[in-house]
Design a protein around this motif. Structure first.
Motif, PDB file in Angstrom:
ATOM      1  N   THR A 235       0.849  -1.197   0.000  1.00  0.00           N
ATOM      2  CA  THR A 235       0.000   0.000   0.000  1.00  0.00           C
ATOM      3  C   THR A 235       0.878   1.239   0.000  1.00  0.00           C
ATOM      4  O   THR A 235       2.028   1.221   0.454  1.00  0.00           O
ATOM      5  CB  THR A 235      -0.930   0.056   1.237  1.00  0.00           C
ATOM      6  OG1 THR A 235      -0.142   0.057   2.435  1.00  0.00           O
ATOM      7  CG2 THR A 235      -1.902  -1.102   1.243  1.00  0.00           C
ATOM      8  N   LEU A 236       0.324   2.314  -0.526  1.00  0.00           N
ATOM      9  CA  LEU A 236       0.907   3.645  -0.435  1.00  0.00           C
ATOM     10  C   LEU A 236      -0.118   4.563   0.224  1.00  0.00           C
ATOM     11  O   LEU A 236      -1.324   4.324   0.140  1.00  0.00           O
ATOM     12  CB  LEU A 236       1.266   4.192  -1.823  1.00  0.00           C
ATOM     13  CG  LEU A 236       2.524   3.633  -2.488  1.00  0.00           C
ATOM     14  CD1 LEU A 236       2.630   4.152  -3.920  1.00  0.00           C
ATOM     15  CD2 LEU A 236       3.778   4.001  -1.700  1.00  0.00           C
ATOM     16  N   LYS A 237       0.370   5.595   0.849  1.00  0.00           N
ATOM     17  CA  LYS A 237      -0.515   6.549   1.502  1.00  0.00           C
ATOM     18  C   LYS A 237      -1.213   7.416   0.461  1.00  0.00           C
ATOM     19  O   LYS A 237      -0.581   8.010  -0.405  1.00  0.00           O
ATOM     20  CB  LYS A 237       0.290   7.435   2.452  1.00  0.00           C
ATOM     21  CG  LYS A 237      -0.557   8.460   3.198  1.00  0.00           C
ATOM     22  CD  LYS A 237       0.313   9.331   4.093  1.00  0.00           C
ATOM     23  CE  LYS A 237      -0.522  10.390   4.806  1.00  0.00           C
ATOM     24  NZ  LYS A 237       0.326  11.265   5.668  1.00  0.00           N
ATOM     25  N   GLY A 238      -2.547   7.462   0.545  1.00  0.00           N
ATOM     26  CA  GLY A 238      -3.332   8.326  -0.320  1.00  0.00           C
ATOM     27  C   GLY A 238      -4.029   9.394   0.488  1.00  0.00           C
ATOM     28  O   GLY A 238      -4.067   9.317   1.720  1.00  0.00           O
ATOM     29  N   PRO A 239      -4.591  10.404  -0.144  1.00  0.00           N
ATOM     30  CA  PRO A 239      -5.254  11.488   0.592  1.00  0.00           C
ATOM     31  C   PRO A 239      -6.478  11.025   1.370  1.00  0.00           C
ATOM     32  O   PRO A 239      -6.882  11.669   2.339  1.00  0.00           O
ATOM     33  CB  PRO A 239      -5.629  12.485  -0.507  1.00  0.00           C
ATOM     34  CG  PRO A 239      -5.643  11.695  -1.770  1.00  0.00           C
ATOM     35  CD  PRO A 239      -4.600  10.636  -1.593  1.00  0.00           C
ATOM     36  N   VAL A 245      -1.218  -1.404  -3.889  1.00  0.00           N
ATOM     37  CA  VAL A 245      -0.181  -1.491  -4.916  1.00  0.00           C
ATOM     38  C   VAL A 245       0.019  -2.976  -5.197  1.00  0.00           C
ATOM     39  O   VAL A 245       0.522  -3.712  -4.342  1.00  0.00           O
ATOM     40  CB  VAL A 245       1.130  -0.839  -4.449  1.00  0.00           C
ATOM     41  CG1 VAL A 245       2.211  -0.968  -5.522  1.00  0.00           C
ATOM     42  CG2 VAL A 245       0.899   0.621  -4.079  1.00  0.00           C
ATOM     43  N   VAL A 246      -0.373  -3.430  -6.372  1.00  0.00           N
ATOM     44  CA  VAL A 246      -0.478  -4.867  -6.643  1.00  0.00           C
ATOM     45  C   VAL A 246       0.452  -5.266  -7.789  1.00  0.00           C
ATOM     46  O   VAL A 246       0.407  -4.689  -8.880  1.00  0.00           O
ATOM     47  CB  VAL A 246      -1.931  -5.247  -6.991  1.00  0.00           C
ATOM     48  CG1 VAL A 246      -2.047  -6.754  -7.207  1.00  0.00           C
ATOM     49  CG2 VAL A 246      -2.887  -4.801  -5.876  1.00  0.00           C
ATOM     50  N   GLY A 247       1.287  -6.280  -7.525  1.00  0.00           N
ATOM     51  CA  GLY A 247       2.169  -6.837  -8.543  1.00  0.00           C
ATOM     52  C   GLY A 247       1.699  -8.207  -8.972  1.00  0.00           C
ATOM     53  O   GLY A 247       0.849  -8.830  -8.332  1.00  0.00           O
ATOM     54  N   ILE A 248       2.293  -8.707 -10.072  1.00  0.00           N
ATOM     55  CA  ILE A 248       1.879 -10.000 -10.609  1.00  0.00           C
ATOM     56  C   ILE A 248       3.097 -10.712 -11.198  1.00  0.00           C
ATOM     57  O   ILE A 248       4.040 -10.063 -11.655  1.00  0.00           O
ATOM     58  CB  ILE A 248       0.772  -9.827 -11.682  1.00  0.00           C
ATOM     59  CG1 ILE A 248       0.103 -11.162 -12.038  1.00  0.00           C
ATOM     60  CG2 ILE A 248       1.328  -9.122 -12.916  1.00  0.00           C
ATOM     61  CD1 ILE A 248      -0.729 -11.750 -10.926  1.00  0.00           C
ATOM     62  N   SER A 249       3.068 -12.023 -11.194  1.00  0.00           N
ATOM     63  CA  SER A 249       4.180 -12.798 -11.744  1.00  0.00           C
ATOM     64  C   SER A 249       4.223 -12.693 -13.263  1.00  0.00           C
ATOM     65  O   SER A 249       3.279 -12.203 -13.896  1.00  0.00           O
ATOM     66  CB  SER A 249       4.056 -14.271 -11.320  1.00  0.00           C
ATOM     67  OG  SER A 249       2.833 -14.812 -11.758  1.00  0.00           O
ATOM     68  N   SER A 250       5.316 -13.164 -13.847  1.00  0.00           N
ATOM     69  CA  SER A 250       5.473 -13.107 -15.299  1.00  0.00           C
ATOM     70  C   SER A 250       4.401 -13.922 -16.002  1.00  0.00           C
ATOM     71  O   SER A 250       4.102 -15.060 -15.612  1.00  0.00           O
ATOM     72  CB  SER A 250       6.854 -13.630 -15.696  1.00  0.00           C
ATOM     73  OG  SER A 250       6.923 -13.877 -17.089  1.00  0.00           O
TER      74      SER A 250
END
Length: 300
Positions: A235-239, A245-250
């Motif tokens: 996660t990132l701080k939002g207002p 914040v989501v990543g995914i494998s190849s």
């Protein structure tokens, strides 16, 4: 509801024959790495299987967060261009480049020119032209604003870092605020994970603090990325609270490697401004590599 499919790190194979001139650069290290490691685990058949499974869910849009090629040779760029044409209409697919798409000096210009229809902002010129800055771009599809950022830069051998600079940060904040004022669900696409410690130093994104400030100032509902070949949620701080914040494998990772097998995210977006509902389903390649199976559901 709006359904958004997310894949990353396509690394379309197989690796074509390269000339001696093409190998007389950083590409020689990537060429050796491919034949020693990736050739055994990155398969076009895996990608085909994943794409067929995505099609069953009939998403409204697809996001591809970079590294479509391996060494950014001319033949690879052409092959990816043809693969994209088969994958769907440029209006329904949005991409951002990764470090492999800018593998050597000059590659970034070639890939962005070739794939411009898939990263063309709404209202931008139909044809790419010299000096045109694609990033950041914004495309509005239904209740969703897709905002593409680029961290792709050519780097020395044994480096895979990215860069998010001041100009792009300012422009991204403006797009985020514009989309927020319009009551849209904002999805930011980027290749490198904008999270400190998410990857090793030689693969990190320079400008992580700047990107965090961009999200904190402009606001967003979702950030998606690739690069690590891992299935992650930060996660990132939002207002108005934490931004996932989501990543995914190849998308080409076959079974037997040290990284997770190929997967894709399917996001379902519902609700309205101030009352959005986001669900992420992660589908991964099954054990015999004949299809994909739902392995995780997350509600944000």
């Amino acid at each position: 509801m709006f359904k958004l499919a997310h894949i990353s790190d396509v690394h379309l194979g197989p690796l074509p024959d390269l000339s001696l001139r093409e190998l007389a650069s950083k590409r020689i290290t990537g060429f050796v790495n491919w034949h020693r490691n990736r050739r055994r685990h990155l398969f076009t058949g895996t990608l085909d299987c994943l794409m067929a499974d995505i099609e069953k869910h009939d998403p409204d849009h697809m996001a591809i967060t970079g590294d479509l090629v391996n060494l950014a040779s001319s033949r690879e760029i052409t092959a990816v261009t043809e693969w994209l044409e088969d994958a769907g209409d440029p209006a329904n697919i949005s991409i951002v480049p990764g470090n492999h798409d800018a593998y050597v000096p000059g590659a970034y210009e070639k890939t962005t020119r070739a794939w411009y229809p898939y990263m063309r902002a709404d209202g931008a010129p139909t044809n790419w032209h010299e000096g045109h800055r694609c990033f950041p771009y914004m495309r509005v599809r239904g209740p969703v604003a897709l905002i593409g950022c680029s961290t792709a830069v050519a780097t020395p051998p044994f480096a895979a870092s990215g860069y998010f600079g001041q100009r792009q940060a300012r422009a991204t904040v403006n797009l985020l605020r514009q989309a927020g004022d319009a009551g849209l669900f904002r999805v930011v696409m980027i290749h490198h994970p904008p999270i400190r410690g998410a990857t090793s130093l030689h693969k990190r994104m320079l400008g992580i603090r700047r990107f965090a400030a961009t999200i904190s100032s402009g606001g967003a509902e979702l950030v998606i990325h690739g690069h690590t070949h891992l299935n992650t949620v930060y996660t990132l701080k939002g207002p108005n609270g934490p931004v996932p914040v989501v990543g995914i494998s190849s998308a080409s990772q076959g079974p037997g490697g040290h990284k997770p097998q190929a997967a894709y995210n399917l996001f379902t977006i519902a609700g309205e401004a101030g009352n959005w509902h986001l669900t992420r389903e992660r589908y991964a390649l099954n054990a015999d590599a004949t299809g994909a199976t739902l392995v995780e559901t997350t509600r944000f």
